[in-house]
Design a protein around this motif. Sequence first.
Motif, mmCIF file in Angstrom:
data_model
loop_
_atom_site.group_PDB
_atom_site.id
_atom_site.type_symbol
_atom_site.label_atom_id
_atom_site.label_comp_id
_atom_site.label_asym_id
_atom_site.label_seq_id
_atom_site.Cartn_x
_atom_site.Cartn_y
_atom_site.Cartn_z
ATOM 1 N N MET A 83 -27.077 -27.165 35.369
ATOM 2 C CA MET A 83 -25.905 -27.679 34.673
ATOM 3 C C MET A 83 -24.722 -27.713 35.581
ATOM 4 S SD MET A 83 -26.390 -26.604 30.868
ATOM 5 C CE MET A 83 -26.892 -24.826 31.086
ATOM 6 N N PHE A 84 -24.523 -26.346 36.167
ATOM 7 C CA PHE A 84 -23.214 -25.929 36.907
ATOM 8 C C PHE A 84 -22.987 -27.054 37.973
ATOM 9 C CE2 PHE A 84 -20.416 -23.846 39.746
ATOM 10 C CZ PHE A 84 -19.197 -23.579 38.919
ATOM 11 N N PHE A 85 -24.021 -26.885 38.843
ATOM 12 C CA PHE A 85 -24.231 -27.974 40.008
ATOM 13 C C PHE A 85 -24.173 -29.273 39.870
ATOM 14 C CE2 PHE A 85 -25.006 -23.422 41.612
ATOM 15 C CZ PHE A 85 -23.905 -23.325 42.388
ATOM 16 N N ALA A 86 -24.825 -29.627 38.867
ATOM 17 C CA ALA A 86 -24.781 -31.173 38.471
ATOM 18 C C ALA A 86 -23.341 -31.741 38.592
ATOM 19 C CB ALA A 86 -25.569 -31.225 37.216
ATOM 20 N N VAL A 87 -22.456 -30.873 37.887
ATOM 21 C CA VAL A 87 -21.252 -31.309 37.696
ATOM 22 C C VAL A 87 -20.361 -30.912 38.899
ATOM 23 C CG1 VAL A 87 -18.834 -30.869 36.292
ATOM 24 C CG2 VAL A 87 -21.159 -31.084 35.376
ATOM 25 N N ALA B 253 -19.921 -30.367 26.270
ATOM 26 C CA ALA B 253 -18.686 -30.547 27.023
ATOM 27 C C ALA B 253 -19.265 -31.501 27.931
ATOM 28 C CB ALA B 253 -18.175 -29.260 27.799
ATOM 29 N N SER B 254 -20.371 -31.806 28.677
ATOM 30 C CA SER B 254 -20.601 -32.563 29.557
ATOM 31 C C SER B 254 -20.599 -34.064 29.292
ATOM 32 C CB SER B 254 -22.108 -32.209 29.985
ATOM 33 O OG SER B 254 -23.102 -32.735 28.963
ATOM 34 N N TYR C 153 -26.584 -36.621 30.123
ATOM 35 C CA TYR C 153 -27.771 -36.520 29.430
ATOM 36 C C TYR C 153 -28.844 -35.517 30.173
ATOM 37 C CZ TYR C 153 -25.992 -40.470 26.838
ATOM 38 O OH TYR C 153 -25.274 -41.583 26.021
ATOM 39 N N ILE C 154 -28.827 -35.481 31.540
ATOM 40 C CA ILE C 154 -29.488 -34.364 32.150
ATOM 41 C C ILE C 154 -28.701 -33.043 31.872
ATOM 42 C CG2 ILE C 154 -30.114 -33.502 34.462
ATOM 43 C CD1 ILE C 154 -30.438 -36.498 35.259
ATOM 44 N N VAL C 155 -27.437 -32.869 31.819
ATOM 45 C CA VAL C 155 -26.921 -31.699 31.718
ATOM 46 C C VAL C 155 -27.287 -31.321 30.131
ATOM 47 C CG1 VAL C 155 -24.767 -30.600 31.546
ATOM 48 C CG2 VAL C 155 -25.190 -32.156 33.388
ATOM 49 N N ALA C 156 -26.970 -32.165 29.242
ATOM 50 C CA ALA C 156 -27.435 -31.900 27.837
ATOM 51 C C ALA C 156 -28.754 -31.417 27.637
ATOM 52 C CB ALA C 156 -26.834 -32.853 26.967
#
Length: 406
Positions: free
Chosen positions: A227-231, A292-293, A374-377
Amino acid sequence: MNRSSKTRAVSTRWTAVFVIVGSGNAAALQVGKAAIAAPLLQSDFGVGLTAIGWLAGIFALIGVIGGIPTGAFVARFGARRILIIGLLITTAGAALGAAIPGLPSLFSGRIIEGAGFLLVTVAAPSLLEEVTLPSDRDLGFALWSCFMPVGMAVAMLVGPLFEDWRTMWWASGALALAICIAVPLVIPAGGQGRIMSWSGLRRDSMTVAREWGAVGLAITFALYSLMFFAVFSFLPVLLTERLQVTHQTAGLLSALASAVNVIGNLAAGLLLSKGFGRPALLIAACLVMGLASFGILLPMLPDGAAFGLCLLFSAVGGVIPAILLSSAPLVAPAAGLAPIVLGLIVQGNNLGQVLGPTAIGGVLDRFGWGSAAYIVAGAALIAVLVVASTLRQVGAERVNFGVRDR
Protein backbone atom coordinates in the motif's frame (compact mmCIF):
# COMPACT_ATOMS: atom_id res chain seq x y z
CA MET A 1 27.91 3.09 39.69
CA ASN A 2 27.91 6.83 40.49
CA ARG A 3 25.67 9.38 38.83
CA SER A 4 28.19 10.58 36.21
CA SER A 5 28.98 6.99 35.22
CA LYS A 6 25.27 6.25 34.81
CA THR A 7 24.85 9.36 32.69
CA ARG A 8 27.74 8.34 30.44
CA ALA A 9 26.32 4.82 30.09
CA VAL A 10 22.89 6.17 29.11
CA SER A 11 24.49 8.57 26.62
CA THR A 12 26.54 5.76 25.09
CA ARG A 13 23.47 3.53 24.70
CA TRP A 14 21.42 6.22 22.98
CA THR A 15 24.32 7.21 20.74
CA ALA A 16 24.40 3.57 19.62
CA VAL A 17 20.63 3.67 19.07
CA PHE A 18 20.88 6.73 16.83
CA VAL A 19 23.72 5.20 14.80
CA ILE A 20 21.63 2.06 14.31
CA VAL A 21 18.63 4.14 13.23
CA GLY A 22 20.95 6.13 10.95
CA SER A 23 21.99 2.92 9.22
CA GLY A 24 18.33 2.27 8.46
CA ASN A 25 17.91 5.83 7.16
CA ALA A 26 20.84 5.30 4.78
CA ALA A 27 19.31 2.03 3.55
CA ALA A 28 15.86 3.60 3.08
CA LEU A 29 17.37 6.48 1.13
CA GLN A 30 18.41 3.95 -1.51
CA VAL A 31 14.70 3.19 -1.96
CA GLY A 32 13.56 6.79 -2.15
CA LYS A 33 16.25 7.97 -4.54
CA ALA A 34 14.80 5.90 -7.40
CA ALA A 35 11.40 7.58 -6.99
CA ILE A 36 12.69 11.15 -6.92
CA ALA A 37 15.16 10.45 -9.74
CA ALA A 38 12.37 9.06 -11.98
CA PRO A 39 12.20 12.06 -14.34
CA LEU A 40 15.99 12.08 -14.73
CA LEU A 41 16.09 8.34 -15.37
CA GLN A 42 13.23 8.58 -17.88
CA SER A 43 15.07 11.34 -19.72
CA ASP A 44 18.42 9.55 -19.68
CA PHE A 45 17.25 6.05 -20.65
CA GLY A 46 13.91 6.73 -22.34
CA VAL A 47 12.04 4.24 -20.16
CA GLY A 48 8.42 4.25 -18.92
CA LEU A 49 6.89 4.01 -15.46
CA THR A 50 6.97 0.22 -15.54
CA ALA A 51 10.78 0.24 -15.73
CA ILE A 52 10.96 2.91 -13.03
CA GLY A 53 8.77 0.70 -10.85
CA TRP A 54 11.24 -2.14 -11.27
CA LEU A 55 14.14 0.18 -10.43
CA ALA A 56 12.28 1.19 -7.28
CA GLY A 57 11.49 -2.39 -6.28
CA ILE A 58 13.94 -4.78 -7.94
CA PHE A 59 16.50 -4.61 -5.14
CA ALA A 60 13.87 -5.96 -2.75
CA LEU A 61 13.49 -9.13 -4.78
CA ILE A 62 16.43 -10.61 -2.91
CA GLY A 63 14.61 -9.89 0.33
CA VAL A 64 11.59 -11.92 -0.73
CA ILE A 65 13.60 -15.12 -0.41
CA GLY A 66 16.40 -13.96 1.87
CA GLY A 67 14.69 -12.63 4.99
CA ILE A 68 14.69 -15.78 7.12
CA PRO A 69 18.21 -16.88 6.04
CA THR A 70 19.51 -13.41 6.88
CA GLY A 71 17.91 -13.62 10.31
CA ALA A 72 19.66 -16.95 10.79
CA PHE A 73 22.99 -15.41 9.74
CA VAL A 74 22.47 -12.62 12.28
CA ALA A 75 21.82 -15.20 14.99
CA ARG A 76 24.95 -17.10 13.96
CA PHE A 77 27.49 -14.34 13.20
CA GLY A 78 26.23 -11.40 15.23
CA ALA A 79 24.13 -8.36 14.40
CA ARG A 80 27.01 -5.84 14.54
CA ARG A 81 29.10 -7.73 12.03
CA ILE A 82 26.20 -8.25 9.60
CA LEU A 83 25.22 -4.57 9.88
CA ILE A 84 28.71 -3.47 8.85
CA ILE A 85 28.73 -5.90 5.92
CA GLY A 86 25.29 -4.69 4.83
CA LEU A 87 26.37 -1.05 4.76
CA LEU A 88 29.49 -1.93 2.76
CA ILE A 89 27.41 -3.85 0.22
CA THR A 90 25.00 -0.91 -0.06
CA THR A 91 27.93 1.38 -0.81
CA ALA A 92 29.25 -1.02 -3.47
CA GLY A 93 25.86 -1.26 -5.19
CA ALA A 94 25.44 2.51 -5.38
CA ALA A 95 28.98 2.90 -6.75
CA LEU A 96 28.39 0.26 -9.44
CA GLY A 97 25.20 1.91 -10.65
CA ALA A 98 26.86 5.31 -10.87
CA ALA A 99 30.25 4.31 -12.25
CA ILE A 100 29.38 2.07 -15.20
CA PRO A 101 27.17 3.56 -17.95
CA GLY A 102 24.07 1.73 -19.10
CA LEU A 103 20.77 0.43 -17.81
CA PRO A 104 22.07 -3.14 -17.12
CA SER A 105 24.70 -1.87 -14.69
CA LEU A 106 22.09 0.32 -13.00
CA PHE A 107 19.79 -2.69 -12.50
CA SER A 108 22.75 -4.77 -11.25
CA GLY A 109 23.66 -2.06 -8.78
CA ARG A 110 20.07 -1.99 -7.52
CA ILE A 111 20.17 -5.74 -6.88
CA ILE A 112 23.36 -5.31 -4.85
CA GLU A 113 21.80 -2.42 -2.96
CA GLY A 114 18.83 -4.70 -2.25
CA ALA A 115 21.17 -7.24 -0.64
CA GLY A 116 22.65 -4.51 1.51
CA PHE A 117 19.21 -3.23 2.43
CA LEU A 118 18.17 -6.70 3.54
CA LEU A 119 21.23 -7.19 5.73
CA VAL A 120 20.85 -3.77 7.33
CA THR A 121 17.14 -4.01 8.02
CA VAL A 122 17.43 -7.42 9.69
CA ALA A 123 20.66 -6.81 11.61
CA ALA A 124 19.89 -3.30 12.86
CA PRO A 125 16.78 -4.09 14.95
CA SER A 126 18.49 -7.22 16.26
CA LEU A 127 21.43 -5.05 17.34
CA LEU A 128 18.98 -2.59 18.85
CA GLU A 129 17.75 -5.38 21.12
CA GLU A 130 21.32 -5.87 22.34
CA VAL A 131 22.18 -2.23 23.10
CA THR A 132 18.96 -1.14 24.84
CA LEU A 133 17.62 -1.89 28.30
CA PRO A 134 14.25 -3.66 28.56
CA SER A 135 12.63 -0.45 29.80
CA ASP A 136 13.87 1.45 26.73
CA ARG A 137 13.06 -1.07 24.01
CA ASP A 138 9.58 0.18 23.13
CA LEU A 139 10.99 3.66 22.52
CA GLY A 140 14.01 2.21 20.72
CA PHE A 141 11.83 0.23 18.33
CA ALA A 142 9.54 3.22 17.82
CA LEU A 143 12.58 5.24 16.73
CA TRP A 144 13.79 2.38 14.52
CA SER A 145 10.42 2.15 12.79
CA CYS A 146 10.98 5.74 11.59
CA PHE A 147 13.91 4.69 9.42
CA MET A 148 11.93 4.19 6.23
CA PRO A 149 9.90 7.44 6.17
CA VAL A 150 12.89 9.49 7.30
CA GLY A 151 15.15 7.97 4.65
CA MET A 152 12.47 8.40 2.00
CA ALA A 153 11.86 12.01 3.07
CA VAL A 154 15.56 12.84 2.89
CA ALA A 155 15.71 11.38 -0.62
CA MET A 156 12.66 13.40 -1.72
CA LEU A 157 14.00 16.58 -0.11
CA VAL A 158 17.60 16.39 -1.28
CA GLY A 159 17.11 14.55 -4.58
CA PRO A 160 15.90 17.57 -6.60
CA LEU A 161 19.13 19.39 -5.70
CA PHE A 162 21.01 16.98 -7.97
CA GLU A 163 20.96 17.74 -11.68
CA ASP A 164 22.43 14.32 -12.49
CA TRP A 165 21.16 11.06 -11.02
CA ARG A 166 24.67 9.57 -10.96
CA THR A 167 25.81 12.22 -8.50
CA MET A 168 22.82 11.30 -6.36
CA TRP A 169 23.93 7.66 -6.41
CA TRP A 170 27.50 8.57 -5.39
CA ALA A 171 26.21 10.70 -2.51
CA SER A 172 23.91 7.94 -1.24
CA GLY A 173 26.79 5.45 -1.28
CA ALA A 174 29.03 7.88 0.59
CA LEU A 175 26.41 8.26 3.32
CA ALA A 176 26.17 4.48 3.79
CA LEU A 177 29.97 4.27 3.99
CA ALA A 178 30.17 7.06 6.58
CA ILE A 179 27.67 5.31 8.86
CA CYS A 180 29.48 2.01 8.31
CA ILE A 181 32.65 3.63 9.68
CA ALA A 182 30.72 4.97 12.68
CA VAL A 183 29.28 1.59 13.71
CA PRO A 184 32.49 0.00 15.11
CA LEU A 185 33.50 3.34 16.67
CA VAL A 186 30.26 3.69 18.62
CA ILE A 187 29.09 0.12 19.21
CA PRO A 188 31.61 -2.18 20.89
CA ALA A 189 32.08 -5.76 19.76
CA GLY A 190 30.00 -8.24 21.66
CA GLY A 191 27.06 -10.50 21.16
CA GLN A 192 28.77 -11.89 18.08
CA GLY A 193 26.34 -14.71 17.63
CA ARG A 194 25.81 -18.17 19.02
CA ILE A 195 27.79 -21.26 18.24
CA MET A 196 25.38 -23.42 16.34
CA SER A 197 25.39 -25.81 13.40
CA TRP A 198 23.92 -25.14 9.98
CA SER A 199 21.37 -27.86 10.67
CA GLY A 200 20.43 -25.98 13.82
CA LEU A 201 19.97 -22.79 11.80
CA ARG A 202 17.70 -24.61 9.38
CA ARG A 203 15.74 -26.12 12.27
CA ASP A 204 15.28 -22.71 13.92
CA SER A 205 14.25 -21.15 10.62
CA MET A 206 11.60 -23.82 10.07
CA THR A 207 10.37 -23.39 13.64
CA VAL A 208 9.78 -19.69 13.02
CA ALA A 209 8.20 -20.32 9.60
CA ARG A 210 5.64 -22.62 11.26
CA GLU A 211 4.74 -20.01 13.89
CA TRP A 212 1.39 -18.63 12.69
CA GLY A 213 1.74 -15.38 14.64
CA ALA A 214 5.10 -14.66 13.00
CA VAL A 215 3.67 -15.46 9.57
CA GLY A 216 0.75 -13.11 10.28
CA LEU A 217 3.15 -10.29 11.11
CA ALA A 218 5.05 -10.90 7.87
CA ILE A 219 1.92 -10.98 5.69
CA THR A 220 0.58 -7.81 7.31
CA PHE A 221 3.90 -6.04 6.74
CA ALA A 222 3.88 -7.17 3.10
CA LEU A 223 0.42 -5.69 2.57
CA TYR A 224 1.36 -2.46 4.35
CA SER A 225 4.46 -2.07 2.19
CA LEU A 226 2.44 -2.77 -0.94
CA MET A 227 0.00 0.00 0.00
CA PHE A 228 2.67 2.48 1.04
CA PHE A 229 4.98 2.01 -1.92
CA ALA A 230 2.12 1.78 -4.40
CA VAL A 231 1.47 5.43 -3.58
CA PHE A 232 4.89 6.79 -2.65
CA SER A 233 6.98 5.21 -5.40
CA PHE A 234 5.10 7.38 -7.89
CA LEU A 235 4.05 10.30 -5.70
CA PRO A 236 6.49 12.80 -7.28
CA VAL A 237 5.16 11.92 -10.74
CA LEU A 238 1.54 12.12 -9.53
CA LEU A 239 2.09 15.53 -7.93
CA THR A 240 3.88 16.85 -11.01
CA GLU A 241 1.02 15.79 -13.28
CA ARG A 242 -1.92 16.59 -11.00
CA LEU A 243 -0.74 19.78 -9.31
CA GLN A 244 1.34 20.97 -12.27
CA VAL A 245 4.30 21.74 -9.97
CA THR A 246 8.01 21.65 -10.71
CA HIS A 247 10.18 18.62 -10.05
CA GLN A 248 11.71 20.34 -7.01
CA THR A 249 8.32 21.29 -5.55
CA ALA A 250 7.07 17.74 -6.08
CA GLY A 251 10.12 16.53 -4.18
CA LEU A 252 9.42 18.89 -1.28
CA LEU A 253 5.76 17.84 -1.07
CA SER A 254 6.70 14.16 -1.30
CA ALA A 255 9.28 14.66 1.45
CA LEU A 256 6.61 16.20 3.68
CA ALA A 257 4.22 13.35 2.99
CA SER A 258 6.94 10.78 3.77
CA ALA A 259 8.05 12.59 6.93
CA VAL A 260 4.61 12.62 8.56
CA ASN A 261 4.81 8.82 8.61
CA VAL A 262 7.08 9.36 11.61
CA ILE A 263 4.10 10.74 13.53
CA GLY A 264 2.42 7.35 13.33
CA ASN A 265 5.66 5.52 14.15
CA LEU A 266 6.09 7.43 17.39
CA ALA A 267 2.38 7.54 18.21
CA ALA A 268 2.25 3.73 18.12
CA GLY A 269 4.54 3.47 21.14
CA LEU A 270 2.44 6.01 23.05
CA LEU A 271 -0.83 4.30 22.17
CA LEU A 272 0.48 0.89 23.20
CA SER A 273 1.68 2.31 26.51
CA LYS A 274 -1.85 3.65 27.10
CA GLY A 275 -3.30 0.16 26.76
CA PHE A 276 -4.62 0.20 23.20
CA GLY A 277 -4.67 -3.27 21.66
CA ARG A 278 -2.25 -4.06 18.85
CA PRO A 279 -4.81 -5.79 16.57
CA ALA A 280 -7.34 -2.95 16.94
CA LEU A 281 -4.73 -0.32 16.05
CA LEU A 282 -3.56 -2.32 13.04
CA ILE A 283 -7.09 -2.81 11.71
CA ALA A 284 -7.99 0.87 12.13
CA ALA A 285 -4.80 2.02 10.37
CA CYS A 286 -5.33 -0.36 7.44
CA LEU A 287 -8.91 0.81 6.94
CA VAL A 288 -7.88 4.48 6.93
CA MET A 289 -5.14 3.81 4.36
CA GLY A 290 -7.52 1.90 2.09
CA LEU A 291 -10.22 4.57 2.17
CA ALA A 292 -7.76 7.44 1.74
CA SER A 293 -6.32 5.87 -1.41
CA PHE A 294 -9.55 6.60 -3.31
CA GLY A 295 -9.29 10.32 -2.62
CA ILE A 296 -5.60 10.35 -3.50
CA LEU A 297 -5.70 8.42 -6.75
CA LEU A 298 -9.20 9.12 -8.10
CA PRO A 299 -10.03 12.62 -9.43
CA MET A 300 -12.87 13.07 -6.95
CA LEU A 301 -11.45 15.80 -4.69
CA PRO A 302 -9.74 19.17 -5.12
CA ASP A 303 -5.97 18.94 -5.46
CA GLY A 304 -5.32 20.37 -1.98
CA ALA A 305 -7.69 17.89 -0.33
CA ALA A 306 -6.09 15.01 -2.21
CA PHE A 307 -2.66 16.01 -0.91
CA GLY A 308 -4.13 16.29 2.59
CA LEU A 309 -5.22 12.68 2.26
CA CYS A 310 -1.63 11.79 1.28
CA LEU A 311 -0.55 13.21 4.63
CA LEU A 312 -3.28 11.26 6.46
CA PHE A 313 -2.43 8.08 4.54
CA SER A 314 1.21 8.37 5.59
CA ALA A 315 0.69 9.47 9.20
CA VAL A 316 -1.88 6.83 10.10
CA GLY A 317 0.02 4.16 8.17
CA GLY A 318 3.09 4.82 10.32
CA VAL A 319 1.38 3.06 13.21
CA ILE A 320 1.62 -0.27 11.37
CA PRO A 321 5.39 -0.91 11.06
CA ALA A 322 6.06 0.24 14.62
CA ILE A 323 3.54 -2.24 16.01
CA LEU A 324 4.65 -5.09 13.76
CA LEU A 325 8.35 -4.71 14.58
CA SER A 326 7.79 -4.40 18.32
CA SER A 327 5.52 -7.47 18.18
CA ALA A 328 8.24 -9.72 16.78
CA PRO A 329 9.58 -10.80 20.21
CA LEU A 330 6.05 -11.51 21.40
CA VAL A 331 5.61 -14.26 18.82
CA ALA A 332 9.16 -15.66 18.93
CA PRO A 333 8.67 -19.37 19.71
CA ALA A 334 11.83 -19.58 21.84
CA ALA A 335 14.60 -17.47 23.31
CA GLY A 336 17.11 -16.30 20.72
CA LEU A 337 14.77 -16.64 17.74
CA ALA A 338 13.73 -12.97 17.61
CA PRO A 339 16.29 -12.20 14.83
CA ILE A 340 14.78 -14.92 12.65
CA VAL A 341 11.27 -13.59 13.31
CA LEU A 342 12.54 -10.15 12.31
CA GLY A 343 14.01 -11.73 9.18
CA LEU A 344 10.61 -13.16 8.29
CA ILE A 345 8.96 -9.77 8.85
CA VAL A 346 11.56 -8.06 6.68
CA GLN A 347 10.90 -10.74 4.07
CA GLY A 348 7.26 -9.66 4.04
CA ASN A 349 8.31 -6.01 3.88
CA ASN A 350 10.44 -6.70 0.81
CA LEU A 351 7.65 -8.65 -0.86
CA GLY A 352 5.41 -5.61 -0.52
CA GLN A 353 8.14 -3.36 -1.87
CA VAL A 354 8.40 -5.57 -4.95
CA LEU A 355 4.67 -5.91 -5.56
CA GLY A 356 3.77 -2.29 -4.86
CA PRO A 357 5.93 -0.40 -7.38
CA THR A 358 5.98 -3.09 -10.07
CA ALA A 359 2.25 -3.86 -10.04
CA ILE A 360 1.21 -0.23 -9.78
CA GLY A 361 3.70 0.84 -12.46
CA GLY A 362 2.21 -1.61 -14.94
CA VAL A 363 -1.36 -0.67 -14.01
CA LEU A 364 -0.62 3.05 -14.32
CA ASP A 365 0.89 2.63 -17.77
CA ARG A 366 -2.17 0.67 -18.93
CA PHE A 367 -5.18 2.05 -17.05
CA GLY A 368 -4.19 5.34 -15.38
CA TRP A 369 -4.04 6.60 -11.81
CA GLY A 370 -7.56 5.69 -10.70
CA SER A 371 -7.04 1.96 -11.17
CA ALA A 372 -4.30 1.91 -8.53
CA ALA A 373 -6.78 2.91 -5.82
CA TYR A 374 -8.57 -0.42 -6.06
CA ILE A 375 -5.32 -2.35 -5.60
CA VAL A 376 -4.47 -0.35 -2.47
CA ALA A 377 -7.98 -0.71 -1.03
CA GLY A 378 -7.97 -4.45 -1.75
CA ALA A 379 -4.65 -4.86 0.05
CA ALA A 380 -6.04 -2.95 3.04
CA LEU A 381 -9.06 -5.26 3.26
CA ILE A 382 -6.88 -8.39 3.09
CA ALA A 383 -4.64 -6.95 5.82
CA VAL A 384 -7.67 -6.48 8.08
CA LEU A 385 -8.65 -10.11 7.57
CA VAL A 386 -5.10 -11.34 8.28
CA VAL A 387 -4.82 -9.32 11.49
CA ALA A 388 -8.24 -10.48 12.68
CA SER A 389 -7.44 -14.14 12.03
CA THR A 390 -3.79 -14.42 13.12
CA LEU A 391 -2.93 -11.65 15.56
CA ARG A 392 -5.87 -11.54 17.95
CA GLN A 393 -3.77 -12.54 20.96
CA VAL A 394 -0.60 -10.56 20.20
CA GLY A 395 0.22 -8.34 23.13
CA ALA A 396 -2.55 -9.82 25.26
CA GLU A 397 -0.10 -11.14 27.83
CA ARG A 398 3.04 -9.84 29.52
CA VAL A 399 6.11 -11.52 28.09
CA ASN A 400 9.86 -11.21 28.32
CA PHE A 401 11.61 -9.71 25.32
CA GLY A 402 12.41 -12.52 22.93
CA VAL A 403 10.76 -15.24 25.04
CA ARG A 404 7.16 -16.33 25.18
CA ASP A 405 5.92 -18.83 27.69
CA ARG A 406 4.32 -21.84 26.15
